[in-house]
Structure formats: structure tokens, C-alpha cells
Write a protein that holds these residues in place. Structure first.
Motif, mmCIF file in Angstrom:
data_model
loop_
_atom_site.group_PDB
_atom_site.id
_atom_site.type_symbol
_atom_site.label_atom_id
_atom_site.label_comp_id
_atom_site.label_asym_id
_atom_site.label_seq_id
_atom_site.Cartn_x
_atom_site.Cartn_y
_atom_site.Cartn_z
ATOM 1 N N ASN A 139 65.711 17.904 -44.807
ATOM 2 C CA ASN A 139 66.908 17.740 -45.630
ATOM 3 C C ASN A 139 68.094 18.465 -44.999
ATOM 4 O OD1 ASN A 139 65.659 16.185 -47.605
ATOM 5 N ND2 ASN A 139 65.150 17.946 -48.896
ATOM 6 N N VAL A 140 67.835 19.659 -44.515
ATOM 7 C CA VAL A 140 68.886 20.436 -43.853
ATOM 8 C C VAL A 140 69.333 19.732 -42.577
ATOM 9 C CG1 VAL A 140 69.372 22.604 -42.630
ATOM 10 C CG2 VAL A 140 68.195 22.662 -44.831
ATOM 11 N N ALA A 141 68.383 19.138 -41.859
ATOM 12 C CA ALA A 141 68.722 18.424 -40.625
ATOM 13 C C ALA A 141 69.710 17.294 -40.904
ATOM 14 C CB ALA A 141 67.458 17.869 -39.970
ATOM 15 N N MET A 142 69.510 16.570 -41.995
ATOM 16 C CA MET A 142 70.425 15.482 -42.353
ATOM 17 C C MET A 142 71.815 16.025 -42.674
ATOM 18 S SD MET A 142 69.144 12.511 -41.988
ATOM 19 C CE MET A 142 70.474 11.654 -42.811
ATOM 20 N N GLU A 143 71.866 17.111 -43.433
ATOM 21 C CA GLU A 143 73.158 17.722 -43.758
ATOM 22 C C GLU A 143 73.847 18.240 -42.505
ATOM 23 O OE1 GLU A 143 73.385 20.427 -47.140
ATOM 24 O OE2 GLU A 143 71.376 19.779 -47.749
ATOM 25 N N LEU A 144 73.070 18.863 -41.649
ATOM 26 C CA LEU A 144 73.611 19.417 -40.407
ATOM 27 C C LEU A 144 74.194 18.311 -39.537
ATOM 28 C CD1 LEU A 144 73.400 22.385 -38.957
ATOM 29 C CD2 LEU A 144 71.812 21.193 -37.470
ATOM 30 N N TYR A 145 73.467 17.204 -39.425
ATOM 31 C CA TYR A 145 73.930 16.095 -38.593
ATOM 32 C C TYR A 145 75.187 15.455 -39.180
ATOM 33 C CZ TYR A 145 73.880 11.832 -35.786
ATOM 34 O OH TYR A 145 74.226 10.821 -34.935
ATOM 35 N N GLY A 152 83.437 15.060 -35.314
ATOM 36 C CA GLY A 152 83.853 14.139 -34.266
ATOM 37 C C GLY A 152 83.109 14.289 -32.962
ATOM 38 N N LEU A 153 81.876 14.801 -33.038
ATOM 39 C CA LEU A 153 81.092 15.044 -31.827
ATOM 40 C C LEU A 153 80.120 13.908 -31.546
ATOM 41 C CD1 LEU A 153 80.552 18.747 -32.642
ATOM 42 C CD2 LEU A 153 81.349 18.005 -30.404
ATOM 43 N N ASP A 154 79.886 13.649 -30.272
ATOM 44 C CA ASP A 154 78.912 12.644 -29.863
ATOM 45 C C ASP A 154 77.504 13.163 -30.091
ATOM 46 O OD1 ASP A 154 77.051 11.406 -27.628
ATOM 47 O OD2 ASP A 154 78.716 9.998 -27.940
ATOM 48 N N LYS A 155 76.613 12.303 -30.546
ATOM 49 C CA LYS A 155 75.251 12.726 -30.887
ATOM 50 C C LYS A 155 74.519 13.355 -29.701
ATOM 51 C CE LYS A 155 72.960 8.226 -30.115
ATOM 52 N NZ LYS A 155 74.136 7.556 -29.509
ATOM 53 N N ASP A 156 74.886 12.975 -28.488
ATOM 54 C CA ASP A 156 74.227 13.515 -27.301
ATOM 55 C C ASP A 156 74.546 14.985 -27.064
ATOM 56 O OD1 ASP A 156 73.048 11.070 -26.764
ATOM 57 O OD2 ASP A 156 74.695 10.389 -25.497
ATOM 58 N N THR A 185 59.350 14.393 -36.164
ATOM 59 C CA THR A 185 59.991 13.501 -37.128
ATOM 60 C C THR A 185 61.481 13.313 -36.892
ATOM 61 O OG1 THR A 185 58.363 14.202 -38.793
ATOM 62 C CG2 THR A 185 60.339 13.111 -39.615
ATOM 63 N N LEU A 186 62.136 14.297 -36.293
ATOM 64 C CA LEU A 186 63.597 14.269 -36.163
ATOM 65 C C LEU A 186 64.150 12.991 -35.518
ATOM 66 C CD1 LEU A 186 64.467 17.971 -35.257
ATOM 67 C CD2 LEU A 186 65.259 16.691 -37.265
ATOM 68 N N PRO A 187 63.569 12.483 -34.428
ATOM 69 C CA PRO A 187 64.142 11.269 -33.825
ATOM 70 C C PRO A 187 64.181 10.078 -34.780
ATOM 71 C CG PRO A 187 62.676 12.358 -32.277
ATOM 72 C CD PRO A 187 62.484 13.047 -33.596
ATOM 73 N N ASP A 188 63.116 9.887 -35.548
ATOM 74 C CA ASP A 188 63.094 8.788 -36.519
ATOM 75 C C ASP A 188 64.069 9.053 -37.665
ATOM 76 O OD1 ASP A 188 61.231 7.292 -35.137
ATOM 77 O OD2 ASP A 188 59.516 8.185 -36.176
ATOM 78 N N LEU A 189 64.147 10.292 -38.096
ATOM 79 C CA LEU A 189 65.024 10.647 -39.213
ATOM 80 C C LEU A 189 66.486 10.425 -38.863
ATOM 81 C CD1 LEU A 189 65.221 12.083 -42.074
ATOM 82 C CD2 LEU A 189 65.646 14.184 -40.774
ATOM 83 N N LEU A 190 66.892 10.858 -37.673
ATOM 84 C CA LEU A 190 68.298 10.793 -37.275
ATOM 85 C C LEU A 190 68.654 9.512 -36.535
ATOM 86 C CD1 LEU A 190 68.889 14.500 -36.135
ATOM 87 C CD2 LEU A 190 69.209 13.475 -38.399
ATOM 88 N N PHE A 192 67.932 8.740 -33.289
ATOM 89 C CA PHE A 192 68.117 8.861 -31.841
ATOM 90 C C PHE A 192 67.228 9.993 -31.327
ATOM 91 C CE2 PHE A 192 71.046 11.905 -33.630
ATOM 92 C CZ PHE A 192 71.129 12.945 -32.720
ATOM 93 N N ASP A 193 67.047 10.046 -30.008
ATOM 94 C CA ASP A 193 66.162 11.042 -29.412
ATOM 95 C C ASP A 193 66.862 12.396 -29.312
ATOM 96 O OD1 ASP A 193 64.021 9.313 -29.106
ATOM 97 O OD2 ASP A 193 64.723 8.608 -27.151
ATOM 98 N N VAL A 194 66.977 13.047 -30.449
ATOM 99 C CA VAL A 194 67.652 14.341 -30.488
ATOM 100 C C VAL A 194 66.850 15.381 -29.715
ATOM 101 C CG1 VAL A 194 66.537 14.967 -32.683
ATOM 102 C CG2 VAL A 194 68.652 16.111 -32.002
ATOM 103 N N ARG A 195 67.560 16.189 -28.945
ATOM 104 C CA ARG A 195 66.903 17.282 -28.228
ATOM 105 C C ARG A 195 66.623 18.443 -29.173
ATOM 106 N NH1 ARG A 195 71.195 18.589 -23.930
ATOM 107 N NH2 ARG A 195 72.510 17.759 -25.612
ATOM 108 N N THR A 196 65.596 19.215 -28.844
ATOM 109 C CA THR A 196 65.208 20.344 -29.693
ATOM 110 C C THR A 196 64.984 21.592 -28.848
ATOM 111 O OG1 THR A 196 62.903 19.584 -29.557
ATOM 112 C CG2 THR A 196 64.155 18.979 -31.540
#
Length: 262
Positions: A139-145, A152-156, A185-190, A192-196
């Protein structure tokens, strides 16, 4: 996994004293030792820098970059210090980091766009408390994103830290397992292939036998690797842990395996 050294930090008395006296030699020696030990990035953790934040972070960045070409993580909650470090930076830098804490959203997150650099986002509540389980972290990840996109930042440019907690916490071992699930789970949730990135050293913070701590650290790192962790923040002087990390990377490499990879 990219190995990020967490050794250049203000809690180290050598680094603390060098910063107080503005002597670059001890900091530079530490940077060189970290690189020789296998670090691929260097985290510069200055602490809050309540006095002269701009001058001190500029000093730290310049000292490190005089002797190392490795990318750096500018690790402080002081936005003035972050900006000074980014201005002093001559190579590749990452902001470490921001969270849903209002002050960080207002003063640190915008610097990633201003300087066009990557930034680490922590899965923490606005009061800086750690979410209790996987569901709350997501839930926090969604809010953070959402906040990240609103800036105005690119997801990469985003790197997410799911926050490893000490195993000695009441539910520390359970949280350690849920961190892995969050990474998966993060890539499916957001979408894209988010780095961690994960602070591996956090797992064994607190009292405990040193050898047992190292055993736990070596056991946890391959688990994080199998979950898809991109970057491991750790003590690069723990040679057995570094060997384990190299073995994980060698097995995951799509190239033909060679023993030299270890």
C-alpha cells in the motif's frame, strides 16, 4: 545484484573524526578499501549534518571522487546536504533517499528531477514507522509511486527499498520473509520492472554473536537474490558474504558459467 558498500558512514569513528577535522585521507582510504573488497557503488552516509551541511557533504563527495570512479549514493535526510552533494558530484550519483514523510516529499524528492538522478524510496509510513506486513508495504509502495509520478519523474529513476528490519524485532524473521515477497510483487503492482535495494546489514543490527550474525547474513542474501533484488547495501568487508553474492551473480548470469566468475 549490484554490491553497495555501507562502510562510509558517520557511525564509524574514523569517518566521524575525519569529517570533524575535514581530513580527506581516512575517507579516501576507506573508499579505496571498499572498492578493493568488491564494492560496485559507495554509499556516503553522513547522518543529519546539523552544522555546515553543504560544506561537509561537498567535502565528502569530493574526497571520495578524487580516488574512486564508482557511483555514489548520497545518504542523508538533510536536503541542503543532498543538494550540495549533487552539485559537487562529477560522476554518477543516487539520492538515498525519500519516503512519504512530508518534509522529504517537499525538499528531497524534487532534487531528483532538478539534477536528473535516480532516487531511492523507502516503504515507510509518513511518520517514518515501518509497515507491519507485506500488504501494508505494498500500500505504501503505491502511495510512494504516486508521489514520485506527481513530482514529474520518469519511472526509470525510481529504486525502492522495502526496508529490512532487525531480526531481533518481535516479528523480525517474519518481516524478513515478507520483504522478499514484496520484492517479487512490486513489478506486477507498479506495472514495470522497478529496481530494488535492501540494507542487508540491518538484519543483524543489535546484540548477538558475530559469527552467527554472519551466518544469518550469508543465508539471507541468496534469498533476496532469488526474489529479484537489484542492489544489496552491505558491509563489503564481510568477505564471506561478498563471496556468496558473487556466487549468486554467477549463477544468475545468462552468460556461460566459468569458475573465474567467483
Amino acid at each position: 545484484m549490484i554490491l553497495v558498500a555501507d562502510n562510509i558512514q558517520i557511525t564509524n569513528k574514523t569517518i566521524e573524526n575525519a569529517l570533524k577535522t575535514m581530513r580527506p585521507d581516512p575517507i579516501q582510504e576507506m573508499a579505496k578499501q571498499c572498492e578493493a573488497a568488491g564494492a560496485e557503488m559507495l554509499d556516503i552516509n553522513s547522518g543529519p549534518l546539523s552544522r555546515d551541511p553543504e560544506a561537509k557533504m561537498t567535502f565528502l563527495v569530493e574526497a571520495v571522487q578524487e580516488v574512486s570512479s564508482l557511483p555514489i549514493l548520497i545518504d542523508t535526510a538533510n536536503s541542503k546536504a543532498v543538494e550540495a552533494g549533487l552539485r559537487a558530484n562529477k560522476k554518477t550519483a543516487v539520492i538515498n533517499g525519500f519516503s512519504l514523510e512530508p518534509a522529504k516529499l517537499e525538499s528531497i524528492l524534487p532534487l531528483a528531477k532538478k539534477f536528473d538522478v535516480d532516487i531511492i524510496g523507502y516503504l515507510l509510513y509518513p511518520n517514518s514507522h515501518v509497515p507491519p506486513d507485506e500488504s501494508e508495504r505494498l500500500n505504501v509502495a503505491m502511495e510512494l509511486y504516486n508521489e514520485f509520478q506527481n513530482a514529474g519523474l520518469d519511472k526509470d529513476r525510481l529504486i525502492i527499498d522495502p526496508v529490512v528490519v532487525p531480526v531481533l524485532w518481535e516479528n523480525g524473521n517474519i518481516q524478513a520473509m515478507e520483504v522478499m515477497s514484496v520484492i517479487k510483487t512490486l513489478p506486477d503492482l507498479l506495472g514495470f520492472d522497478v529496481r530494488t535495494i535492501a540494507g542487508v546489514s540491518n538484519l543483524t543490527t543489535g546484540k548477538g554473536n558475530k559469527e552467527k550474525k554472519l551466518v544469518l547474513e550469508k543465508a539471507y542474501l541468496p534469498m533476496l537474490a532469488s526474489a529479484g533484488l537489484t542492489m544489496a547495501l552491505l558491509n563489503v568487508f564481510h568477505s564471506e558474504t561478498i563471496r556468496t553474492a558473487r556466487a549468486c551473480n554467477a549463477l544468475a548470469d545468462p552468460m556461460i558459467f566459468t569458475w573465474e566468475a567467483l
